[in-house]
Design a protein around this motif. Structure first.
Motif, PDB file in Angstrom:
ATOM      1  N   ALA A   1       0.820  -1.221   0.000  1.00  0.00           N
ATOM      2  CA  ALA A   1       0.000   0.000   0.000  1.00  0.00           C
ATOM      3  C   ALA A   1       0.848   1.262   0.000  1.00  0.00           C
ATOM      4  O   ALA A   1       0.391   2.326  -0.419  1.00  0.00           O
ATOM      5  CB  ALA A   1      -0.933   0.001   1.205  1.00  0.00           C
ATOM      6  N   LYS A   2       2.094   1.152   0.458  1.00  0.00           N
ATOM      7  CA  LYS A   2       2.969   2.325   0.520  1.00  0.00           C
ATOM      8  C   LYS A   2       3.684   2.607  -0.796  1.00  0.00           C
ATOM      9  O   LYS A   2       4.283   3.678  -0.958  1.00  0.00           O
ATOM     10  CB  LYS A   2       4.015   2.135   1.633  1.00  0.00           C
ATOM     11  N   VAL A   3       3.624   1.673  -1.734  1.00  0.00           N
ATOM     12  CA  VAL A   3       4.294   1.885  -3.021  1.00  0.00           C
ATOM     13  C   VAL A   3       3.512   2.920  -3.825  1.00  0.00           C
ATOM     14  O   VAL A   3       2.318   2.746  -4.071  1.00  0.00           O
ATOM     15  CB  VAL A   3       4.387   0.567  -3.813  1.00  0.00           C
ATOM     16  N   PRO A   4       4.148   4.011  -4.239  1.00  0.00           N
ATOM     17  CA  PRO A   4       3.426   5.065  -4.969  1.00  0.00           C
ATOM     18  C   PRO A   4       2.769   4.542  -6.237  1.00  0.00           C
ATOM     19  O   PRO A   4       3.348   3.741  -6.972  1.00  0.00           O
ATOM     20  CB  PRO A   4       4.522   6.089  -5.295  1.00  0.00           C
ATOM     21  N   ARG A   5       1.552   4.985  -6.486  1.00  0.00           N
ATOM     22  CA  ARG A   5       0.846   4.586  -7.702  1.00  0.00           C
ATOM     23  C   ARG A   5       1.520   5.200  -8.928  1.00  0.00           C
ATOM     24  O   ARG A   5       1.979   6.333  -8.900  1.00  0.00           O
ATOM     25  CB  ARG A   5      -0.612   5.035  -7.639  1.00  0.00           C
ATOM     26  N   SER A   6       1.533   4.464  -9.991  1.00  0.00           N
ATOM     27  CA  SER A   6       2.100   4.954 -11.244  1.00  0.00           C
ATOM     28  C   SER A   6       1.016   5.681 -12.033  1.00  0.00           C
ATOM     29  O   SER A   6      -0.069   5.127 -12.263  1.00  0.00           O
ATOM     30  CB  SER A   6       2.645   3.782 -12.068  1.00  0.00           C
ATOM     31  N   ARG A   7       1.303   6.932 -12.424  1.00  0.00           N
ATOM     32  CA  ARG A   7       0.326   7.731 -13.156  1.00  0.00           C
ATOM     33  C   ARG A   7       0.989   8.342 -14.379  1.00  0.00           C
ATOM     34  O   ARG A   7       2.183   8.649 -14.381  1.00  0.00           O
ATOM     35  CB  ARG A   7      -0.240   8.839 -12.257  1.00  0.00           C
ATOM     36  N   PRO A   8       0.233   8.569 -15.431  1.00  0.00           N
ATOM     37  CA  PRO A   8       0.804   9.185 -16.637  1.00  0.00           C
ATOM     38  C   PRO A   8       1.278  10.605 -16.366  1.00  0.00           C
ATOM     39  O   PRO A   8       0.635  11.345 -15.609  1.00  0.00           O
ATOM     40  CB  PRO A   8      -0.368   9.167 -17.631  1.00  0.00           C
ATOM     41  N   VAL A   9       2.409  10.953 -16.965  1.00  0.00           N
ATOM     42  CA  VAL A   9       2.996  12.280 -16.729  1.00  0.00           C
ATOM     43  C   VAL A   9       2.486  13.295 -17.737  1.00  0.00           C
ATOM     44  O   VAL A   9       2.158  14.430 -17.387  1.00  0.00           O
ATOM     45  CB  VAL A   9       4.540  12.196 -16.785  1.00  0.00           C
ATOM     46  N   GLY A  10       2.401  12.920 -18.998  1.00  0.00           N
ATOM     47  CA  GLY A  10       1.979  13.869 -20.027  1.00  0.00           C
ATOM     48  C   GLY A  10       3.134  14.745 -20.490  1.00  0.00           C
ATOM     49  O   GLY A  10       4.251  14.662 -19.985  1.00  0.00           O
ATOM     50  N   HIS A  11       2.845  15.605 -21.444  1.00  0.00           N
ATOM     51  CA  HIS A  11       3.905  16.416 -22.041  1.00  0.00           C
ATOM     52  C   HIS A  11       4.220  17.641 -21.186  1.00  0.00           C
ATOM     53  O   HIS A  11       3.413  18.078 -20.378  1.00  0.00           O
ATOM     54  CB  HIS A  11       3.485  16.873 -23.444  1.00  0.00           C
TER      55      HIS A  11
END
Length: 413
Positions: free
Chosen positions: A149-159
């Motif tokens: 649960a402590k592992v940061p979620r991966s999210r799209p960064v974008g340009h």
């Protein structure tokens, strides 16, 4: 408060500053009413007034012990007491001085010394933090649920919009935020682009120094501050408009550069200039009357905004983010005890996990009481800490205003 500081301390800049701070305290105890650790533990020594007395005793010649160190360690440095104090006592600065004095006189157990050095080494460098997070994501399926649960979620960064020779704003790249949530600075770049500003991250800058500073690794903190000043100075000299700091804890730190380097003849003036230019993103956006270029429509979406202590108590910025969210069509929910800390407090969630989790549970209960669809905050530490304890998406509030925003409800991977 009357003091009898030893001459050996009064002969130092820290000692004179501590004496001046102590003399402003009038023993009123208002600070205990808003202190998270005092509320949890009910011990005077785990509240601001008690810690002030302990620091005063050390300055007056009493030898500190591991017990003294423990009570000072338990402080979150949330600065809620400073907001409450009617006498303007600069408690956080006194705590920094007191912790350093105790650290010099009380040897920590080997594990604590090792842990603190590892935290400074790993979390004060974006590349190392990125490698650590990447490894954690890779091993996530094998981790116990509490660690997963402590592992940061991966999210799209974008340009990131390319600079076009317009109004120029620098941005602090940072360390943990750059590794865990790079979308935050990218979102800021896209937002400022809509208002004719180029957001530029100069090479050579990095961690603001807060992690090292609050773990009493003074030399590491000073090196980080000076490195950033050196990296930013050519842009400052050529007329940049501001230095944007999207993590409120880092912003509070950068705004203190001028004070922390005031006695350094080579950096004092430059540090003061950097502090004067430092801005939280809300300070830039609050001055823009027409936010329609963002093309954002909150559509009445309910948002629980967690105001980090570093924003509301450290930088004294309150209720401004919420007003911007309202202007963009979001509905901020009411948060009970909104002045209290979530328990993240930099590395506190690692060095004081028990207290930290109790504070997080209380904060999440307050945040979800208004049935929000999303939780927003303004600091990377708070974001990761809260996100690990709830299935409701937790985002930086800038992501809600991002013209190219993607729904933040992404799973961990």
């Amino acid at each position: 408060m009357q003091t009898e500081i030893l001459p050996e301390f009064l002969d130092t800049a820290d000692g004179r500053e501590a004496d001046a701070i102590l003399r402003n305290c009038v023993h009123c105890g208002f600070c205990t009413a808003t202190c998270p650790t005092y509320q949890l533990l009910g011990d005077e020594l785990d509240g601001p007034r008690g810690r002030i007395y302990q620091i005063k005793s050390v300055l007056e010649g009493e030898l500190p012990t591991r017990v003294t160190q423990l009570h000072l360690d338990r402080c979150l440095t949330c600065r809620s007491c400073e907001t409450t104090c009617p006498s303007g006592v600069r408690y956080a600065r006194l705590l920094d001085i007191g912790r350093h004095l105790v650290e010099e006189r009380v040897r920590r157990p080997l594990f604590e010394r090792w842990l603190r050095r590892v935290l400074v080494f790993a979390l004060s460098h974006a590349g190392r933090a990125r490698a650590l997070i990447g490894l954690a994501r890779l091993l996530s399926p094998l981790l116990p649920s509490a660690l997963r649960a402590k592992v940061p979620r991966s999210r799209p960064v974008g340009h990131w919009p390319r600079p076009r020779g317009r109004r120029r704003v620098l941005v602090l790249g940072g360390c943990v935020q750059a590794a865990a949530t790079p979308a935050t600075n990218a979102a800021a770049a896209r937002i400022l682009d809509r208002f004719g500003m180029d957001l530029v991250e100069p090479t050579g800058a990095g961690c603001c120094g807060a992690v090292a500073h609050h773990l009493d690794a003074r030399e590491d903190a000073m090196r980080a501050m000076k490195r950033n000043i050196d990296a930013w100075w050519p842009e400052i000299a050529s007329g940049c408009e501001a230095i944007l700091v999207n993590a409120s804890a880092c912003g509070a730190m950068v705004k203190d550069y001028g004070e922390l380097l005031a006695n350094d003849p080579s950096y004092a003036l430059k540090a003061a200039r950097v502090s004067a230019l430092a801005r939280d993103p809300v300070e830039l956006l609050a001055g823009i009357e027409d936010l329609s270029p963002l093309g954002v429509s909150g559509g009445g979406r309910r948002v629980a905004f967690h105001a980090p202590c570093s924003l509301q108590h450290g930088q004294r910025i309150r209720s401004v983010v919420e007003s911007i969210l309202v202007r963009c069509g979001f509905v901020p929910t009411q948060i009970p005890d909104a002045h209290l800390c979530c328990g993240s407090a930099g590395t506190y969630s690692i060095t004081q996990p028990g207290l930290s989790l109790r504070l997080r549970d209380d904060k999440l209960a307050a945040l979800v009481s208004g049935a929000p669809e999303v939780i927003a905050t303004a600091n990377i530490g708070c974001q990761l800490h809260l996100d690990a304890g709830t299935e409701i998406p937790v985002v930086h509030w800038l992501e809600l205003l991002d013209p190219d925003r993607v729904d933040p409800g992404h799973s961990r991977s």
